[in-house]
Each structure stands twice: as C-alpha cells, then as structure tokens.
Design a protein around this motif. Structure first.
Motif, PDB file in Angstrom:
ATOM      1  N   SER A   1     -32.777  30.387 -10.873  1.00  0.00           N
ATOM      2  CA  SER A   1     -31.739  30.248 -11.896  1.00  0.00           C
ATOM      3  C   SER A   1     -32.354  29.708 -13.179  1.00  0.00           C
ATOM      4  O   SER A   1     -33.054  28.693 -13.157  1.00  0.00           O
TER       5      SER A   1
ATOM      6  N   ILE B   1     -25.474  28.253 -16.624  1.00  0.00           N
ATOM      7  CA  ILE B   1     -26.429  29.286 -16.231  1.00  0.00           C
ATOM      8  C   ILE B   1     -26.646  30.298 -17.364  1.00  0.00           C
ATOM      9  O   ILE B   1     -25.694  30.801 -17.965  1.00  0.00           O
TER      10      ILE B   1
ATOM     11  N   GLN C   1     -29.783  34.632 -13.498  1.00  0.00           N
ATOM     12  CA  GLN C   1     -30.309  34.412 -12.157  1.00  0.00           C
ATOM     13  C   GLN C   1     -30.948  35.682 -11.615  1.00  0.00           C
ATOM     14  O   GLN C   1     -30.596  36.793 -12.022  1.00  0.00           O
TER      15      GLN C   1
END
Length: 273
Positions: A134, A147, A150
């Motif tokens: 990630s 985030i 990923q």
C-alpha cells in the motif's frame, strides 16, 4: 512549478524505489539515510552513498528521522513531498507537517490489514493466500493514512520470506512507476482506510524464530519459511549447540527434530556453538 521531493530510506525496498524514480526520468532533491554505524545488522540495510554520488543528489545521514537537522534540511531544500520507505522510526507531527504537501510511505500489506511490524514474516506465518503493498500519505498514526494506491501479491503455501521480499520489492517499484507522475503533478486521489477492517501485527525479534517440540509440522514449516533470509532465520536449541535453519522439510514419520505431530529435517542450516 517543479515539485521538490526528498526520499528517506535505509533498506533495499527504498533503494529500489529511488532507482526506479531515476530510471523513469524523475529527480530527487534530497536523500536521507541512517548514519553508517547505526542499525548495521538491520535486515536489508543498505547505503545511499553510491547512488547519491552518481545522481549528484544531496545526502543527509542521521540518527533519527525526527531530528532537527532533518527539519532544517527539508526547509532549506523547500521540499514538497518526503518519501519515507522501510524506516522503523515513527515520524512525528513536526516532521509530517514540514514538507509543503506531506509525507508518503509504503507498507507491505493491503492496508488496513496488517498495520504494524514484520509484515512479510506474518503474512507467511498466518498462512495468507494474498498480501500486497500500500502506498499512502503518512499521518500521526501507524499505517493509518489515506491510501494513494495498492498492489496485490498472491501467496502460495511454499513461499519463503526471500521470495516474498522480492515480490514486495517488485511491487514497490511498480507502485512508484504507476503513481510518480500523479504525485509530481498533484493528481493523486486519496482514499480513507476502513478502520472497521483494521488489524495490527506486532513486531518480531530474532528469538521469536525458535523452533519448539510443541510446534506442529505446519507451524514449524511456516516459521522456517517466514524468517529465512533476509531475516535472522529459525533456530533449534540442542544441549550444546544451536541449529540455525534456513530451509527444512517436514514428515509425519521421520526426521531429525521431533515436533508435536511429526518431524522436521534441516536442509540448509548452520551449527552454532
């Protein structure tokens, strides 16, 4: 306006990212690493002197990522983004707030699963069928930031830490290549982590690699695979010597080391006094 970017690392995962940045035509305005004598025995420890000289990049060597000299260097170089990859020290608020845009990290799990330490060994010990890497914007929590992107890594039931480390390394490179232009052109899209799905994995020490007669064959096999190179290795204590085991086989009926439901036989190993 050109974004000014710094990169802090002391392990191979970070060096691989730096190499990829330069390979795709990117630039780094400041490199940060540990002082040469610090954490010499850290798994995967590397040095940035060669690449800094090759790319004519300013290299700062430090004891702690939160040191005042780091803050000063980030300000002097007018850094917009600071990458912190493979760094065991937790970045504090002052550091996180110093780059104009913030700090970016990478963690070798599919966050919010597996926040914390020893992600590669734990993925094997826990018998996961997939993990990943990630890329995220760092905040004051441990692996809790938003985030950026990923990548998934499939795991089979024979994979070793050596093999998984290589897959994780490759995924770091892939994510850097995929998101570099978005980062420098301010086009990244951030996604909140779902804290309701979060898990935390504790740190591991070399002594956690001890093989015990109470282990099952499955537990022993996973442990050996999980802590082989680049980690300290599994070990089995005999009265006057220690077997340092890098690979092994298990069998229900015969072998050298008795387990709760069978035996383990070292294949690649060293005998220590």
């Amino acid at each position: 306006m050109k974004k000014r970017i710094a990169f802090a690392t002391c392990v191979q995962l970070g060096l691989s990212c730096i190499e990829e940045i330069y390979r795709i035509g990117g630039e780094l305005d400041l490199l940060i690493t540990l002082n040469d004598e610090k954490s010499k025995n850290k798994s995967g420890r590397i040095y940035l002197d060669e690449i800094a000289e090759r790319e004519d990049a300013y290299l700062l060597k430090i004891n702690n990522i939160n040191d005042s000299e780091v803050i000063k260097a980030l300000k002097n170089h007018k850094i917009d983004w600071l990458f912190i990859i493979g760094w065991s020290q937790i970045a504090k608020k002052e550091l996180l707030d110093t780059p104009n845009k913030g700090c970016i990290g990478m963690h070798p799990t599919l966050l919010p699963i597996g926040r914390g330490r020893a992600a590669i060994p734990w993925a094997i010990i826990k018998g996961l069928d997939r993990t990943g890497v990630s890329m995220f914007k760092l905040d004051e929590g441990v692996d809790t930031g938003d985030i950026i992107g990923q990548g998934v890594i499939e795991i089979n039931d024979t994979i070793t830490a050596t093999e998984l480390y290589k897959k994780v390394d490759d995924m770091h490179i892939e994510l850097i290549s995929k998101y570099w232009e978005d980062i420098v052109n301010e086009k990244i899209e951030l996604s909140k982590q779902d804290d309701s799905n979060a898990t935390e994995w504790p740190g591991r020490k070399p002594e956690d690699g001890e093989l015990l007669s109470s282990h099952t064959m499955d537990e022993a096999d996973k442990l050996v695979r999980a802590v082989t190179h680049p980690y300290p290795g599994a070990f089995y204590k005999k009265p006057d010597e220690v077997y340092r085991i890098w690979s092994a086989t298990v069998d229900k009926n015969q072998g050298e080391i008795k387990l709760s439901d069978g035996y383990l036989t070292p294949v690649d190993y060293e005998i220590e006094g």
